[in-house]
Design an enzyme around this catalytic site. Structure first.
Site, short mmCIF file in Angstrom:
data_model
loop_
_atom_site.label_atom_id
_atom_site.label_comp_id
_atom_site.label_asym_id
_atom_site.label_seq_id
_atom_site.Cartn_x
_atom_site.Cartn_y
_atom_site.Cartn_z
N ASN A 343 0.84 -1.20 0.00
CA ASN A 343 0.00 0.00 0.00
C ASN A 343 0.88 1.25 0.00
O ASN A 343 0.79 2.11 0.88
CB ASN A 343 -0.94 -0.01 1.20
CG ASN A 343 -2.21 0.81 0.95
OD1 ASN A 343 -2.33 1.48 -0.07
ND2 ASN A 343 -3.13 0.74 1.89
N HIS A 374 -8.53 3.51 8.47
CA HIS A 374 -8.99 2.23 7.95
C HIS A 374 -10.43 1.93 8.32
O HIS A 374 -11.14 1.31 7.53
CB HIS A 374 -8.08 1.10 8.44
CG HIS A 374 -6.88 0.87 7.58
ND1 HIS A 374 -5.69 1.54 7.77
CD2 HIS A 374 -6.68 0.06 6.50
CE1 HIS A 374 -4.81 1.15 6.85
NE2 HIS A 374 -5.39 0.25 6.07
#
Length: 505
Positions: A343, A374
């Site tokens: 990521n 998140h």
């Protein structure tokens, strides 16, 4: 009279419901994959027929934005309005507040609105729905909003000495540019995030500032000369997507993560076999991310976005917004190496907006911000809180132990093998709660391991000394200041020696 029923997990179009039933996949996931494949085809047309040399930036902005809204509505229905609300609120803040503080206000508002949507989705509507959902695109939009405001702050506040912005922005975007940047069809569903200046350079067909020197040295010169992607680049990434998808569909169910907390499995399986199974179960969860992120990268490349200069041999690079490096992930020999290649764009975002700007405990602050970004599942927080301890321990190990293994290639090889195994175990142990989501199952897993990794990492972080970050930065800055002086002294010494040799002859 029979009525058609649609899965409540999907608020988007039900056009593909028959396909969803045939292949036995949730409708929202089918909509997502079909839209991404359609975006890939559209990207080729966007590059060929709306090339910067053939049309204006205005047209490219309008087409990219409208297509993005259409894909969002198809996948998420009216929930896609949240994308407009979040972007509109923060644009109003950018216009109404001063440059000195707008980046802070936008960070709070964008992250707060994202958190509100995540909390309502998890605790009000459907806890545990681990599939495509409307907060996923909002996560990328949050990154783009905050990245842009920090770039504007760094570009317009001339007293700002922060080095985190590679490309500080010198002007406010128009409303069309802003929505195009946030909601274009190439990145609306899966990202990745990117610099605002990089995106505008792509739309306008002008070389990005970080590439101008390379492009004027015989590779390209002037407007519209940025190279187009080779078909091999797209084919290679699509092949990676296909292979990752096949691995995920065929192997994931063979090694379910939930088995790590099964009572019979824990009671009857030797610990070494539990470690091997943990590694395999977490290994088989990664290909779905490889598929989604590589496909998103291929879509951007097909549209002509992602050029990152040239290699040393003159080959064009198309990894400007790539989100992972699979080989470096699977063979990572340190926790940091894994995170740096997983990521990637999110790691850059966290570094720019938090790590490099936080005056106290930047590592802990960065992991906490990542957990908030998140989502609202408790497992996310357990993962990132564990990540703080593992990062500190890994840093201490690297600083104190690694230098002793650099004396010979064989010693270095032994060190790499041991640290690879340790890194993979630490990653798997850390990420299990991220997959299990809930507190109960996550704590059951930790108890089955007797919190051994937590305890070991705390002991290492306490026992092995590491210089504080501000001292390491001072040493780096001191080295940068001394480098020109040492270089000058070396050149002076060389000239003096040459003069003496000339006089002697």
């Amino acid at each position: 009279m029979a009525t058609e029923t649609v899965s409540p997990a999907c608020t988007g179009s039900s056009l593909l419901q028959p396909i969803s039933e045939i292949i036995n996949l949730p409708l929202d996931q089918v909509n997502f994959v079909v839209c991404q494949l359609f975006a890939l085809l559209t990207a080729f047309g966007f590059r060929l027929y709306l090339h910067p040399s053939k049309t204006s930036p205005f047209v490219r902005h309008v087409v990219a934005t409208l297509l993005g809204f259409y894909f969002a509505l198809f996948c998420f229905g009216w929930y896609a309005l949240h994308f407009l609300v979040q972007s509109g609120l923060t644009y109003g803040i950018m216009i109404l507040t001063g440059v000195e503080h707008m980046h802070k206000y936008c960070l709070v508002v964008a992250l707060g609105y994202l958190s509100f949507c995540q909390i309502t989705r998890v605790y009000v509507f459907d806890y545990g729905m681990y599939s495509a959902d409307f907060t996923g695109p909002m996560m990328v939009i949050t990154q783009k909003i905050t990245s842009l405001t920090f770039e504007i702050h760094d570009g317009l506040c001339y007293d700002c000495l922060c080095v985190s912005s590679i490309l500080p922005c010198r002007r406010m975007p128009s409303l069309l540019e802003y929505f195009s940047y946030n909601c274009n069809f190439m990145g609306i569903l899966a990202g990745p995030t990117c610099s605002y200046n990089d995106y505008i350079a792509f739309i306008e067909g002008t070389p990005c500032r970080r590439h101008r020197d390379q492009q004027t040295n015989g590779k390209a010169n002037g407007r519209h000369k940025q190279t187009d992607p080779s078909p091999n680049v797209i084919v290679r990434k699509l092949a990676t997507c296909f292979f990752s998808l096949m691995v995920f569909l065929s192997v994931c169910k063979v090694f379910p993560v939930e088995r790590n907390i099964d009572d019979d499995f824990i009671a009857t399986t030797p610990f070494y076999a539990q470690v091997v199974y943990l590694y395999l179960s977490m290994l088989t969860t990664r290909p779905k991310y490889y598929f989604v992120w590589t496909l998103a990268d291929a879509i951007n490349n097909a549209a002509g976005f992602g050029f990152n200069g040239y290699t040393s041999d003159g080959s064009p690079r198309w990894d400007l917004i790539s989100n992972l490096r699979i080989t470096d992930i699977e063979f990572a020999t340190s926790f940091k190496m894994f995170l740096d290649n997983w990521n990637i764009q999110t790691a850059h975002w966290l570094k720019r907006v938090c790590y490099e700007r936080c005056p106290y405990n930047p590592t802990a602050a960065t992991f906490i911000l990542s957990a908030m970004w998140h989502g609202a599942y408790p497992g996310y927080y357990l993962t990132f809180l564990t990540g703080i301890v593992v990062t500190l321990a890994a840093r201490a190990m690297r600083h104190n132990v690694r230098p002793h293994f650099l004396g010979s290639p064989s010693h270095k090889l032994v060190y790499d093998v041991i640290t690879w195994a340790g890194t993979q175990i630490a990653i798997c142990y850390t990420v299990v709660p991220f997959v299990l989501l809930s507190v109960g199952p996550s704590m059951k897993f930790y108890r089955s391991w007797y919190f051994s990794v937590h305890i070991g990492c705390v002991l290492l972080a306490v026992a092995l000394p590491v210089k504080p970050r501000h001292l390491r930065l001072k040493e780096q800055q001191k080295g940068l200041h001394l480098a020109p002086i040492l270089s000058h002294l070396d050149s002076t010494s060389t000239d003096s020696n040459c003069n003496q040799k000339t006089k002697a002859t």
